[in-house]
Scaffold this active site. Structure first.
Site, PDB file in Angstrom:
ATOM      1  N   GLU A 169       0.623  -1.204   0.059  1.00  0.00           N
ATOM      2  CA  GLU A 169      -0.138   0.006  -0.203  1.00  0.00           C
ATOM      3  C   GLU A 169       0.823   1.368  -0.184  1.00  0.00           C
ATOM      4  O   GLU A 169       1.507   1.562   0.694  1.00  0.00           O
ATOM      5  CB  GLU A 169      -1.267  -0.364   1.282  1.00  0.00           C
ATOM      6  CG  GLU A 169      -2.121   1.240   1.159  1.00  0.00           C
ATOM      7  CD  GLU A 169      -2.544   1.358   2.108  1.00  0.00           C
ATOM      8  OE1 GLU A 169      -3.998   1.874   2.386  1.00  0.00           O
ATOM      9  OE2 GLU A 169      -2.849  -0.119   2.649  1.00  0.00           O
ATOM     10  N   HIS A 213      -7.123  -1.869  14.870  1.00  0.00           N
ATOM     11  CA  HIS A 213      -7.221  -1.560  13.834  1.00  0.00           C
ATOM     12  C   HIS A 213      -7.141  -2.761  12.604  1.00  0.00           C
ATOM     13  O   HIS A 213      -7.047  -2.598  11.798  1.00  0.00           O
ATOM     14  CB  HIS A 213      -6.637  -0.616  13.985  1.00  0.00           C
ATOM     15  CG  HIS A 213      -6.413   1.013  12.478  1.00  0.00           C
ATOM     16  ND1 HIS A 213      -7.643   2.185  12.849  1.00  0.00           N
ATOM     17  CD2 HIS A 213      -5.902   0.372  11.604  1.00  0.00           C
ATOM     18  CE1 HIS A 213      -7.776   2.384  11.590  1.00  0.00           C
ATOM     19  NE2 HIS A 213      -5.993   1.632  11.047  1.00  0.00           N
ATOM     20  N   GLU A 214      -6.109  -2.555  12.737  1.00  0.00           N
ATOM     21  CA  GLU A 214      -5.463  -3.428  11.497  1.00  0.00           C
ATOM     22  C   GLU A 214      -6.252  -4.965  11.450  1.00  0.00           C
ATOM     23  O   GLU A 214      -6.862  -5.514  10.213  1.00  0.00           O
ATOM     24  CB  GLU A 214      -3.700  -4.106  11.478  1.00  0.00           C
ATOM     25  CG  GLU A 214      -3.113  -3.552  11.767  1.00  0.00           C
ATOM     26  CD  GLU A 214      -3.342  -1.907  10.481  1.00  0.00           C
ATOM     27  OE1 GLU A 214      -3.348  -2.404   9.204  1.00  0.00           O
ATOM     28  OE2 GLU A 214      -2.853  -0.843  11.170  1.00  0.00           O
ATOM     29  N   GLU A 262      -9.690   4.082   6.203  1.00  0.00           N
ATOM     30  CA  GLU A 262      -9.237   4.103   6.999  1.00  0.00           C
ATOM     31  C   GLU A 262      -9.783   4.969   8.208  1.00  0.00           C
ATOM     32  O   GLU A 262      -9.998   5.033   9.531  1.00  0.00           O
ATOM     33  CB  GLU A 262      -8.032   4.974   6.327  1.00  0.00           C
ATOM     34  CG  GLU A 262      -6.941   4.114   5.843  1.00  0.00           C
ATOM     35  CD  GLU A 262      -6.262   3.100   6.942  1.00  0.00           C
ATOM     36  OE1 GLU A 262      -6.442   2.907   7.926  1.00  0.00           O
ATOM     37  OE2 GLU A 262      -5.886   2.286   5.864  1.00  0.00           O
ATOM     38  N   MET A 317       0.257  -3.000   8.740  1.00  0.00           N
ATOM     39  CA  MET A 317      -0.769  -3.187   7.188  1.00  0.00           C
ATOM     40  C   MET A 317      -1.315  -4.042   7.267  1.00  0.00           C
ATOM     41  O   MET A 317      -1.070  -5.527   7.862  1.00  0.00           O
ATOM     42  CB  MET A 317       0.808  -3.084   6.427  1.00  0.00           C
ATOM     43  CG  MET A 317      -0.078  -3.345   5.370  1.00  0.00           C
ATOM     44  SD  MET A 317      -1.746  -2.318   4.155  1.00  0.00           S
ATOM     45  CE  MET A 317      -2.156  -2.749   3.851  1.00  0.00           C
TER      46      MET A 317
END
Length: 902
Positions: free
Chosen positions: A127, A319-320, A342, A285
């Site tokens: 990314e 979060h990931e 996001e 990521m």
């Protein structure tokens, strides 16, 4: 030569891809200084384009093309064109199989995108546009395919061979018919090899591709899903770090359970893997099933990680993982929609953090970060909407606006629609778009349709940049017993947007009586969103016009309004509170955020007045009401130590600079220090008592209660040590020596780094000698020196770039020293003689040659240079021009500097 003139990419120019890819089969052969990739792609023309004559254009960078074949037949070199960025085949069938073989050297890849080398081996970061560094492909997020990957490498050097999805086969030696024998017969094996094949059952865009070939230790566990199936969980870390991975594993399991319970979302693979490496441009990521992490957000042990580090690990792991659905199963159509994944996922990890820790404290920390990072961005040269209209380098738009402001936009959906309404919207979003690449408009439509509401005006939060300013005025009518709140909104002009239409602002308001109690609210139901009906003590006002008035009835006395409770919208609020009204809210507001906000507003008011006095050579004055309120925080801190610690924190130097027409960093720093010293001198006994009282007995635990006690005692120590006498320095040094966890050790070291005694150098030397083999702890050592307010800091920081432990190629180390100085030490970065600017400009140029992404983030520290006086502006302009004129400047840094100078 300088990079070719970058092209501006515009949202309005979006067109669907000319070709779609259904499957990708990669054979990856890794040898000394060389990776060879054989890619087999099944392609077909996209009917959405309707053009049957378009050439096939594939993205590729820094690749040596070995061969090209279509449907098994070699393509002659004369039938394709290769340049620095593309492989173009002018004539191809409507549906076909394309094979390419490429080579490259991942050990020379200092940009850390694509496949690159770390201390442990090879990892990927794709990314936003890293996959084109691995093979030729249509490298854009709306091209989704199923991937299968076979890796083959030296077994001793690369014992772990990992990729997305599920492991379907593995073995020693080379796989049968391994392609490398035909394309690289001159490259001999030097050791025994092994191979592994992975298949991902879900289509994904190329930016979510991941593979790893490395020497890593693994921690394994299992998770029983709500449907009854078991998933294998694996966290891979660098050798010798396994004892620091346990907390991350527990965080992963907690986040998986939370996502099942709160959003009904379950892991869709038979295993979930995390790999943590020392060299990584970002925090982590979310590659499908194989997350790649910076060690900073995985490794944690009580003697090496602070409470804040533990909290960061918990939140980033969550979060990931949450991206598995909000980003992976449903992804973004193009990079303009980046906040679709996001902003939404930041909101989800914020809610997870609020449920796991303290909701009020978490909200305060989120808003503080928003005001210190995103609000200045909204007012600077890089200002852009949550959904940008254009970009030159997409890596420059991984910003606070996309992430943090994007999360605030999602939070406003939840505020307007309510918890149940938001969940209905999420459910419809997944029902409609699972397996698709979609847009912010699709998310808005799911929210609107599932709740039967019109959200057309709300979409302005996606298209308009800038921070709206809400001015409010209260009017009480004792005869009618009404209280009317008159409000108006305006948004300053930003780059390319002079005029802004009114936003939908959910304005959460309460009324506090003279005894400090919330008043029951009565207001016309048409004036509020669903969460604020009559009888409640908080109303969410539907503020949608440039100017509106909202009248509350049956108000028995003149109230003190509590405006923007919970920070219900990302706006500036201007209400002419008196000092006594703010003190009243500090003491009694039932909304914890607004209790903190009242204190911050009063501190800001006092500090701005103090700055003006400092500039005249006068001592600052602190009102008795504020002094007494701070004293009460220490006395009443036992009720919520974490909240009290937040309330003791002064508004940051950068935030105060934004509050001034022309910022004076010297006066700001002097006023803040004087404020703390005056308060510490008056309440020294109380601060020292709090420092002793809030110690935490027993073994270390990062739980919220224990962390809150440590936060308050260390805040007390920070105040006392601003006095900087022999007694305060001795207290800090004793704490440093006897600290049994990294939280307390770093708090004491930070105090000593800002003191003038001999203890400072002793402590810094002792700390480094003890922790020189722990990279993340050494980062803390660099950072604490880079952020010191003591004289001579720039000389010290400059000298540290020659320290044996400093490595400009390592993003964590560069950020610890360079970014910390420029972002978090405004007094020295904005030195009147321009020395801070010149030095950082030199570092940007040096870093840009190695890693343009990290360099461009450092260049962003110049964004607000026009906020300062003419002398500083001249120095900043000269520094920016020095960067602009550097040889071979990357497009990443060139865009940032160009916009800053515009």
């Amino acid at each position: 030569m300088r990079d070719a003139t970058p092209q501006t990419i515009n949202l309005k120019d979006y067109t669907p891809p000319a070709f779609l890819v259904s499957t990708v089969d990669l054979d990856v052969d890794i040898r000394e200084s060389l990776a060879t990739v054989h890619a087999t792609l099944k392609l077909a023309r996209n009917p959405a384009r309707g053009d049957t004559a378009e050439p096939l254009v594939l993205d590729g960078k820094d690749l040596e093309l070995v061969s090209v074949a279509i449907d098994g037949r070699a393509v002659a070199a004369s039938d394709y064109r290769v340049d620095d960025a593309h492989l173009v085949l002018a004539q191809v069938p409507d549906a076909f199989t394309l094979e390419t073989v490429v080579r490259f050297d991942p050990w020379k890849n200092t940009k850390l995108e694509g496949l690159y080398a770390t201390k442990a081996g090879l990892v990927t970061q794709c990314e936003a546009e890293g996959f084109r560094h691995i093979t030729y492909f249509i490298d854009r997020p709306d091209v989704m395919a199923k991937y299968a990957v076979t890796l083959c490498a030296d077994k001793a050097r690369f014992p772990r061979l990992l990729a997305n999805g599920n492991l379907v086969a593995q073995g020693d030696g080379e796989p049968a018919g391994w392609f490398i024998g035909n394309v690289a017969a001159d490259l001999r094996r030097t050791a025994a090899v092994h191979w592994a094949r992975w298949e991902d059952p879900f289509p994904k865009p190329s930016y979510l591709f991941a593979m790893v070939a490395a020497q890593l230790d693994v921690l394994e566990d299992h998770f029983t899903k709500r449907s009854g199936g078991k998933a294998l969980l694996q966290i891979y870390v660098e050798a010798g770090k396994l004892d620091q991975a346990g907390f991350a594993m527990q965080a992963l399991k907690k986040s998986m359970r939370w996502d099942e319970e709160v959003f009904g979302l379950e892991l869709d693979l038979e295993r979930f893997m995390i790999v943590a490496v020392s060299d990584f441009n970002a925090g982590a990521m979310e590659n499908k099933g194989l997350n790649i992490f910076n060690t900073k957000y995985i490794l944690a042990r009580s003697d090496t990680a602070t409470d804040f580090d533990y909290y960061g690990v918990d939140r980033v792991v969550a979060h990931e993982y949450f991206h598995n659905w909000t980003g992976n199963r449903v992804t973004c159509r193009d990079w303009f929609q980046l906040s679709l994944k996001e902003g939404l996922t930041v909101y989800r990890d914020q809610e997870y953090g609020a449920d796991e820790y303290s909701r009020p404290v978490g909200r305060i920390q989120e808003v503080r970060q928003l005001r210190e990072r995103q609000f200045p961005e909204d007012a600077g040269p890089m200002a852009h909407p949550v959904r940008p209209d254009s970009y030159v380098e997409i890596n420059n738009f991984y910003t606070a606006t996309v992430y943090e402001k994007g999360a605030e936009v999602v939070r406003m959906y939840a505020t307007i629609l309510g918890k149940d309404g938001f969940r209905k919207g999420m459910d419809l979003y997944f029902q409609r778009h699972d397996g698709q690449a979609v847009t912010c408009d699709d998310f808005l439509a799911a929210m609107a349709d599932s709740n039967g509401v019109n959200l057309d005006q709300f979409s302005r939060w996606y298209s308009q940049a800038g921070t709206p300013v809400v001015e409010s005025r209260g009017e009480y009518d004792a005869r009618k017993k009404t209280y009317t709140l008159h409000v108006k909104q305006a948004c300053p002009s930003t780059v390319g947007q002079d005029r802004k239409d009114p936003f939908v602002i959910p304005l959460a308001v309460g009324l506090v009586d003279l005894d400090g109690r919330d008043m029951p609210l009565e207001i016309d139901a048409a004036c509020v969103f669903g969460a604020g009906r009559n009888g409640n003590t908080t109303a969410v006002l539907a503020f949608t016009q440039a100017e509106q008035s909202f009248t509350f009835t049956n108000v028995g006395e003149h109230p003190v309004p509590s405006i923007l409770r919970g920070f219900s919208a990302p706006v500036h609020v201007k209400h002419e509170y008196t000092d006594s009204e703010l003190t009243h809210l500090m003491a009694y507001d039932s909304d914890a955020f607004n209790r903190w906000e009242a204190g911050q507003s009063l501190m800001t008011r006092v500090l701005l007045a103090g700055i003006a006095r400092v500039r005249k050579g006068l001592a600052m004055e602190i009102p008795a009401e504020l002094t007494e309120a701070i004293g009460r925080l220490l006395t009443d801190g036992s009720r919520d130590p974490a909240f009290a610690a937040e309330c003791l924190q002064l508004p940051a130097e950068g935030y105060l600079a934004e509050c001034m027409e022309v910022a004076d960093p010297d006066a700001i720093r002097a006023a803040r220090l004087q404020f703390m010293r005056d308060i510490a001198t008056k309440y020294r006994t109380r601060f020292e008592g709090a420092f002793r009282h809030f110690s935490v007995a027993g073994p270390y635990s990062p739980d919220a209660a224990a962390a809150g006690r440590r936060a308050l005692r260390n805040a007390a120590l920070a105040y006392v040590t601003t006095i900087d006498d022999a007694t305060s320095r001795a207290l800090a040094f004793l704490e440093f020596r006897r600290a049994e966890n990294m939280t307390d050790a770093m708090a004491a070291l930070t105090c000593l780094a800002n003191s003038g005694g001999a203890e400072r150098e002793r402590a810094l030397s002792m700390f480094y000698d003890k922790w020189k083999d722990e990279a993340l702890v050494v980062d803390k050592w660099f950072r604490v020196q880079a952020t010191s307010w003591m004289p001579g800091t720039l000389d010290r920081v400059s000298a540290l770039t020659a320290h044996p432990s400093f490595d400009l190629r390592n993003p964590n180390r560069a950020r610890a020293l360079l970014h910390s100085f420029a972002m978090d030490n405004p007094g020295h970065f904005h030195a009147a003689d321009g020395s801070g600017y010149r030095w950082i400009a030199q570092q940007v140029i040096a870093l840009d040659k190695l890693n343009p992404q990290v360099a461009s983030r450092l260049a962003r520290t110049f964004d607000r240079w026009k906020k300062y006086d003419d002398g500083r502006q001249a120095h900043a302009r000269a520094a920016l021009e020095m960067i602009r004129d550097a040889k071979d400047l990357s497009g990443n840094v060139g865009e940032v500097v160009g916009r800053a100078l515009a």
